[in-house]
Design a protein around this motif. Structure first.
Motif, PDB file in Angstrom:
ATOM      1  N   VAL A  29       0.850  -1.309   0.173  1.00 24.19           N
ATOM      2  CA  VAL A  29      -0.116  -0.353   0.077  1.00 24.19           C
ATOM      3  C   VAL A  29       0.948   1.330   0.346  1.00 24.19           C
ATOM      4  N   SER A  30       0.565   2.048  -1.074  1.00 26.43           N
ATOM      5  CA  SER A  30       1.146   3.399  -1.003  1.00 26.43           C
ATOM      6  C   SER A  30      -0.452   4.564  -0.720  1.00 26.43           C
ATOM      7  N   ILE A  31       0.599   6.187   0.275  1.00 26.49           N
ATOM      8  CA  ILE A  31      -0.942   6.570   0.369  1.00 26.49           C
ATOM      9  C   ILE A  31       0.007   8.186  -0.323  1.00 26.49           C
ATOM     10  N   LEU A  45      -4.752   6.512  -0.838  1.00 24.77           N
ATOM     11  CA  LEU A  45      -4.251   5.085  -0.800  1.00 24.77           C
ATOM     12  C   LEU A  45      -4.084   3.861  -2.318  1.00 24.77           C
ATOM     13  N   ARG A  46      -3.345   3.515  -3.070  1.00 30.11           N
ATOM     14  CA  ARG A  46      -3.427   2.482  -3.873  1.00 30.11           C
ATOM     15  C   ARG A  46      -2.363   0.983  -3.491  1.00 30.11           C
ATOM     16  N   CYS A  91      -5.070  -4.100   2.480  1.00 28.46           N
ATOM     17  CA  CYS A  91      -5.719  -3.785   1.098  1.00 28.46           C
ATOM     18  C   CYS A  91      -4.934  -6.326   0.516  1.00 28.46           C
ATOM     19  N   ILE A  92      -6.318  -6.640  -0.436  1.00 31.30           N
ATOM     20  CA  ILE A  92      -5.588  -7.478  -0.923  1.00 31.30           C
ATOM     21  C   ILE A  92      -5.661  -8.216  -1.936  1.00 31.30           C
ATOM     22  N   GLY A  93      -4.669  -8.751  -2.942  1.00 30.98           N
ATOM     23  CA  GLY A  93      -5.212  -8.995  -4.937  1.00 30.98           C
ATOM     24  C   GLY A  93      -6.178 -10.788  -4.611  1.00 30.98           C
ATOM     25  N   ALA A  94      -6.468 -10.678  -5.809  1.00 33.61           N
ATOM     26  CA  ALA A  94      -6.805 -12.233  -6.089  1.00 33.61           C
ATOM     27  C   ALA A  94      -6.548 -11.675  -7.652  1.00 33.61           C
ATOM     28  N   GLU A  95      -6.864 -13.087  -8.760  1.00 34.28           N
ATOM     29  CA  GLU A  95      -6.143 -12.588  -9.724  1.00 34.28           C
ATOM     30  C   GLU A  95      -7.109 -12.743 -10.322  1.00 34.28           C
ATOM     31  N   ARG A  96      -7.653 -11.567 -11.649  1.00 36.33           N
ATOM     32  CA  ARG A  96      -8.559 -12.298 -12.256  1.00 36.33           C
ATOM     33  C   ARG A  96      -9.026 -13.326 -12.894  1.00 36.33           C
ATOM     34  N   GLY A  97     -10.021 -13.470 -12.272  1.00 41.10           N
ATOM     35  CA  GLY A  97      -9.801 -14.798 -13.576  1.00 41.10           C
ATOM     36  C   GLY A  97      -8.861 -16.396 -13.059  1.00 41.10           C
ATOM     37  N   ASP A 107      -0.004  -3.609   7.742  1.00 44.63           N
ATOM     38  CA  ASP A 107      -1.911  -2.310   7.874  1.00 44.63           C
ATOM     39  C   ASP A 107      -0.563  -0.872   7.567  1.00 44.63           C
ATOM     40  N   VAL A 108      -1.703   0.202   6.998  1.00 42.96           N
ATOM     41  CA  VAL A 108      -1.448   1.123   7.150  1.00 42.96           C
ATOM     42  C   VAL A 108      -2.545   1.726   7.994  1.00 42.96           C
ATOM     43  N   THR A 109      -2.265   2.954   9.042  1.00 43.10           N
ATOM     44  CA  THR A 109      -2.767   4.159   9.718  1.00 43.10           C
ATOM     45  C   THR A 109      -2.515   5.299   8.885  1.00 43.10           C
TER      46      THR A 109
END
Length: 431
Positions: A29-31, A45-46, A91-97, A107-109
């Motif tokens: 995560v970048s902010i 937040l990205r 955040c989490i990511g899941a492969e699309r398809g 954690d980002v505060t």
């Protein structure tokens, strides 16, 4: 032990990642602009996941202890953040398809302050300078240090004596919150301010406190003539300040900056009366204590003079800087006696240097005699301190122009082997 109510999916992913760290990429995560922001700022937040062979990811955002998905966008943006948006995000990511899932991010505060960001301006190493000195103005934002850019201003006076801000166009010298003058000139005398901004759209801090810079030079185009001719003055007396011109500049006027108002002031009916280039204070009060100087319409400046108004005992000392080799004469004066000169003790930088005399004379001063002087009568109060500035011959440079009464132009070239041995090549020609 009670488990934190994080979503079950996050707990499973955490366990998987702790055992197979090489197989599962981790979300990051970048902010922007910072983790600590102020109410009303735009914050983004990205979430990013980097893994070979996976070109497209879906994202899930969670906030603190909530089990529900907060957002499914890669970028989580608050266009006008409030205190309710503060907290911890993951955040989490899941492969699309596909089947691959990332490890959860750290954690980002996000912290949100309700106050408006305040710019604070300071000076290093000092505000009193000699031509050629280096000085740095330092602008900071209280409680935050990330992502700010800075603008720099000086105070100017309009014709009605109201204040205005003049933007300094050479802002590149202010990169990183520092505005540096590498070689001070008389023109740098003035009152400075700064402001910080960051983000898109730009979010501004308050205008900072004022910080004055006072520069003394070898040959100013005009001199401030003070009558009575001393830096300290009694209360309830008349004080005259005049601009004695030595060049073709026009429109010289007296300016002042006091510790009470910390603002640039022109001679006005609030504290003085202006006649030509002379400003008269009819009835001095302690609030008149401050720095006074002359300024022309074209922006030239005289030597600044630090004037103190005090009741009781004062020190009589020179108005303008001395040059090495001149004599320094000091007297201690008492407001309620005739004659006013007292037999007193004299101090330099708080140390007693001469006892029970009516006059202290230091012959052939050197740079070592520069400092704060004061006097004290054993049965009465002590005077305020007064700074005595000594010009060092070696600091005068090799092209000093002195304008004497006979209007001879004197070019001085100095070669300084040591403080005891100085050589000078002097050429003179009439103007």
């Amino acid at each position: 032990m009670e488990l934190s109510p994080l979503p079950l999916l996050l707990l499973l992913i955490s366990n998987i990642c702790s055992q197979h760290t090489d197989e599962n990429p981790r979300a990051t995560v970048s902010i922007k602009p910072a983790q600590h922001v102020f109410r009303g700022e735009t914050v983004t937040l990205r979430c990013d996941v980097y893994s070979e062979g996976v070109n497209s990811w879906e994202y899930r955002w969670y906030k603190e202890s909530s089990a529900s998905v907060f957002s499914e966008l890669q970028e989580l943006t608050f266009s006008s953040v409030t205190e309710s948006d503060a907290g911890k995000y993951v955040c989490i990511g899941a492969e699309r398809g596909g089947s691959q899932t990332s490890c959860r991010s750290d954690d980002v505060t996000l912290t949100v302050s309700a106050s408006v960001p305040r710019a604070v301006l300071s000076v290093s190493p000092q505000r009193w300078l000699t031509e050629g000195d280096s000085v740095t103005l330092i602008c900071q934002v209280n409680g935050s240090s990330t992502g700010w850019t800075f603008s720099w201003f000086t105070q100017t006076l309009l014709s009605d004596n109201s204040n205005n801000f003049k933007w300094l166009s050479d802002g590149s010298r202010g990169a990183g919150g520092n505005y540096t003058v590498s070689s001070a000139d008389l023109k740098h005398t003035g009152v400075y301010l700064c402001r910080a901004e960051r983000g898109k759209p730009a979010y501004n801090s308050t205008i900072s406190n004022t910080q004055p810079l006072w520069v003394t030079g070898v040959s100013p185009p005009v001199s401030l003539i003070v009558s009575p001719s001393r830096t300290q003055h009694f209360t309830s007396v008349s004080l005259s300040l005049s601009c004695e011109e030595q060049s073709n500049s026009t429109g010289w006027r007296v300016r002042r900056y006091t510790d009470v108002w910390r603002w640039l002031e022109g001679c006005s009916s609030l504290w003085g009366s202006q006649t030509g280039s002379t400003c008269t204070i009819g009835n001095t009060i302690p609030d008149d204590t401050g720095v006074y100087w002359c300024e022309s319409e074209s922006g030239e400046n005289s030597h600044p003079v630090n004037i103190t108004v005090h009741r009781g005992v004062i020190l009589e000392s020179p108005i303008h800087p001395l040059t090495e080799g001149e004599n320094l004469t000091l007297h201690c004066l008492f407001q309620y006696s005739t004659p006013t000169i007292l037999r007193a003790d004299f101090y330099k930088d708080g140390t007693l240097i001469q006892s029970q005399t009516t006059e202290m004379i230091i012959s052939t001063v050197s740079k070592s005699h520069e400092g704060f002087y004061s006097c004290k009568h054993r049965e009465r109060v002590e005077s305020p301190e007064s700074w005595t500035h000594i010009f060092d011959h070696c600091r005068l440079g090799h092209a000093v122009v002195l304008q004497k009464q006979q209007r001879w132009k004197i070019s001085v070239s100095l070669s300084c082997q040591s403080t005891e041995e100085q050589q000078a090549d002097i050429r003179a020609e009439p103007e």
